[in-house]
Design an enzyme around this catalytic site. Structure first.
Site, mmCIF file in Angstrom:
data_model
loop_
_atom_site.group_PDB
_atom_site.id
_atom_site.type_symbol
_atom_site.label_atom_id
_atom_site.label_comp_id
_atom_site.label_asym_id
_atom_site.label_seq_id
_atom_site.Cartn_x
_atom_site.Cartn_y
_atom_site.Cartn_z
ATOM 1 N N ASP A 15 -6.162 3.725 9.028
ATOM 2 C CA ASP A 15 -5.975 5.029 8.385
ATOM 3 C C ASP A 15 -7.181 5.923 8.645
ATOM 4 O O ASP A 15 -8.307 5.581 8.263
ATOM 5 C CB ASP A 15 -5.815 4.864 6.871
ATOM 6 N N ASN A 45 -0.614 -2.963 3.496
ATOM 7 C CA ASN A 45 -1.077 -2.534 2.168
ATOM 8 C C ASN A 45 -0.384 -3.327 1.065
ATOM 9 O O ASN A 45 -1.005 -3.733 0.080
ATOM 10 C CB ASN A 45 -0.784 -1.048 1.955
ATOM 11 N N ASN A 186 11.228 6.083 -2.952
ATOM 12 C CA ASN A 186 10.676 7.162 -3.768
ATOM 13 C C ASN A 186 11.689 8.306 -3.798
ATOM 14 O O ASN A 186 12.819 8.177 -3.296
ATOM 15 C CB ASN A 186 9.291 7.596 -3.274
ATOM 16 N N THR A 222 10.897 5.207 -7.454
ATOM 17 C CA THR A 222 9.546 5.544 -7.911
ATOM 18 C C THR A 222 9.401 7.062 -7.951
ATOM 19 O O THR A 222 9.866 7.766 -7.053
ATOM 20 C CB THR A 222 8.482 4.910 -7.015
ATOM 21 N N LEU A 223 8.738 7.547 -8.999
ATOM 22 C CA LEU A 223 8.719 8.984 -9.289
ATOM 23 C C LEU A 223 7.305 9.546 -9.401
ATOM 24 O O LEU A 223 7.095 10.560 -10.080
ATOM 25 C CB LEU A 223 9.486 9.251 -10.586
ATOM 26 N N GLY A 227 6.460 8.083 -13.204
ATOM 27 C CA GLY A 227 6.755 6.674 -13.391
ATOM 28 C C GLY A 227 7.824 6.146 -12.456
ATOM 29 O O GLY A 227 7.771 6.367 -11.248
ATOM 30 N N ASP A 255 2.710 1.609 -2.136
ATOM 31 C CA ASP A 255 2.462 0.240 -1.668
ATOM 32 C C ASP A 255 1.905 -0.629 -2.785
ATOM 33 O O ASP A 255 2.252 -1.810 -2.895
ATOM 34 C CB ASP A 255 1.505 0.264 -0.478
ATOM 35 N N GLY A 290 -8.407 5.919 -0.371
ATOM 36 C CA GLY A 290 -7.956 4.910 0.565
ATOM 37 C C GLY A 290 -6.644 4.284 0.154
ATOM 38 O O GLY A 290 -6.070 4.600 -0.896
ATOM 39 N N SER A 294 -7.783 0.638 -2.265
ATOM 40 C CA SER A 294 -7.520 1.128 -3.620
ATOM 41 C C SER A 294 -6.737 0.139 -4.483
ATOM 42 O O SER A 294 -6.568 0.367 -5.686
ATOM 43 C CB SER A 294 -6.731 2.446 -3.553
#
Length: 308
Positions: A15, A45, A186, A222-223, A227, A255, A290, A294
């Site tokens: 990355d 990840n 997502n 996923t939002l 949430g 991820d 990152g 992270s």
């Protein structure tokens, strides 16, 4: 669920993350506010996320024979991830350009998978025993879809739980969706799959119902800061995001969520509990720069959950 580990199919990329007030227009040069080069790639990840939480993880991919490949192998060794990797010296290890909005932490990404573009059914067949022996098999769409589908076929035939993160978004057929025990898109990915607008919790509820009608057994949309929406076939449940601190970068959140969800399932949590655990993991990840760096530890996630 017997804990025999997680097998993840995906890619590794280096990355290259640039922080700035905005992206430049074509032909324009602007000054940035920060730069970092580090390990990334959705599958890698997710492997880091699950391994750092304490799961036994194996990772299937292809890389080159170059400096980025050494970065990958060094990281997998540090994180105790068993790499089921083919090295292709005639290709190169992938890379990603990541623009990070300095004010919000939101991102835009260009991914070049490199050698991982050549991951195919043959790679899956070579690792079929690992998939059959796993408790969970997880894939995304950064590798060719036929490889992900074959992996899920092998997993389903042996009773291994399947998790599909359909990212980057792509059109899929019913045969693939019917292999998904858990489909985790997502908002934008849910839009691509269903053709429906997904901007609110209610939108996500309707999209999750459509995705189940299209073949997925269970759906988690996923939002982001809102949430996640969990649809197991009965009543849909909305789980709020956690406030773990100021948002620094959102690149690794999805991820972290997927890795956290798989880890929690492996530990015997219910899907609802696993989704809540994943929301907590993702909420911590966005407080750091990152992607792979992270990902939180199990102690950090448990501490956040204990405060609620």
């Amino acid at each position: 669920m017997q804990e025999s580990g997680i097998v993840i199919l995906g890619i590794f990329v280096a990355d290259a993350a640039y922080r700035a007030d905005r992206q430049p227009r074509i032909g324009e040069t602007i000054l940035g506010k920060g730069f970092a080069l580090g390990p990334g790639g959705k599958g890698s990840n997710q492997a880091v996320a699950a391994a750092r939480l304490g799961s036994q993880v194996k990772f299937i991919t292809r890389i080159g024979d170059d400096a980025f490949a050494r970065m990958a192998r060094d990281m997998w060794a540090r994180e105790n991830i068993e790499s089921l990797v083919v090295a292709d010296p005639g290709s190169f290890t992938g890379s990603a350009y990541i623009f990070v909005d300095d004010a919000t932490g939101n991102n835009a990404i260009i991914v070049v998978p490199g050698a991982a573009s050549d991951v195919g059914v043959q790679d899956i067949e070579q690792n079929a025993d690992s998939i059959r022996d796993a408790s969970i098999f997880m894939a995304q769409f950064e590798t060719p879809i036929d490889a992900a589908k074959r992996g899920m076929e092998i997993a389903k035939s042996s009773g291994t739980t399947t998790v599909l993160n359909p990212a980057p978004a792509a059109a899929v057929d019913r045969d693939l969706l019917e292999l998904c025990d858990y489909l985790v898109p997502n908002e934008s990915e849910a839009e691509t799959l269903t053709g429906m607008r997904v901007q609110t919790v209610e939108d996500a509820r309707e999209a999750s119902r459509a995705l189940r009608e299209m073949g997925a057994k269970s759906v988690i949309v996923t939002l982001g800061e809102n949430g996640a929406l969990l649809n197991l076939g009965g009543e849909c449940k909305h789980l709020a995001a956690f406030n773990a601190g100021p948002v620094v970068e959102t690149t690794g959140a999805g991820d972290s969520f997927c890795g956290g969800f798989a880890h929690a399932l492996l530990q015997g949590h219910t899907p609802y509990e696993a989704t809540r655990y994943a929301c907590a993991a993702a909420s911590i990840s966005v407080t750091r720069p990152g992607t792979a760096p992270s990902m939180p530890s199990a102690d950090e996630v448990e501490l956040l959950l204990s405060k609620l």
